[in-house]
Design an enzyme around this catalytic site. Structure first.
Site: not given
Ligand code: THU
Length: 137
Positions: A48, A50, A61, A90, A93
């Site tokens: 991830n 941010e 993902e 999520c 994804c």
């Molecule tokens: N996040 C993911 O990388 N994948 C997911 O399927 C759910 C959330 C990340 C996004 C954000 O950087 C952190 O998790 C908290 O939501």
């Protein structure tokens, strides 16, 4: 989990666990590592990423899918996701993964591993996104 991990699944989980160390998550502190195996047996990883403008954040993902697509891969057979608590992909994804699933989405296995407890759950794409939107049938 209902069934032991195969050596291939263990390898994928290890790749996700390792890449998770590179997650860029200064806002949430919630590090996610993802690894996926394409139908040529190749492994692609993502974390991830941010952003201070929160809505620009991209999940691990989807970054792994981007890496696969850039290298020419178009079919995913296995995904491993590692978080602290075993959180599953999520909704956004799930839709993106579905785009690259086999025709029968139960052929795509998704492993969710909790780094804190060491527990792993196995799902299939069909379980995680029933009645998915598809433009091309
Ligand atoms: N996040 C993911 O990388 N994948 C997911 O399927 C759910 C959330 C990340 C996004 C954000 O950087 C952190 O998790 C908290 O939501």
């Amino acid at each position: 989990m209902n069934k032991e991990l195969t050596p291939e699944e263990q390898e994928l989980l290890e790749a996700a666990r390792t890449v998770r160390g590179n997650a860029h998550c200064p806002e949430s502190g919630y590090a996610v590592g993802a690894a996926l195996r394409d139908d040529a047996g190749r492994v692609h990883v993502g974390v991830n990423v941010e952003n201070a403008s929160y809505g620009l954040t991209v999940c691990a993902e989807r970054n792994a899918v981007g890496a696969m697509a850039a290298s020419g891969g178009r079919r995913i057979l296995q995904v491993a996701v590692v978080t602290r608590d075993g959180g599953s992909p999520c909704g956004a994804c799930r839709q993106v993964l579905m785009e690259f699933a086999p025709d029968d989405p139960s052929g795509l296995v998704i492993l969710c591993h909790a780094a804190d407890s060491g527990k792993t759950e196995r799902h299939t794409m069909a379980d995680l996104l029933p009645h998915a939107f598809r433009l091309h049938r």
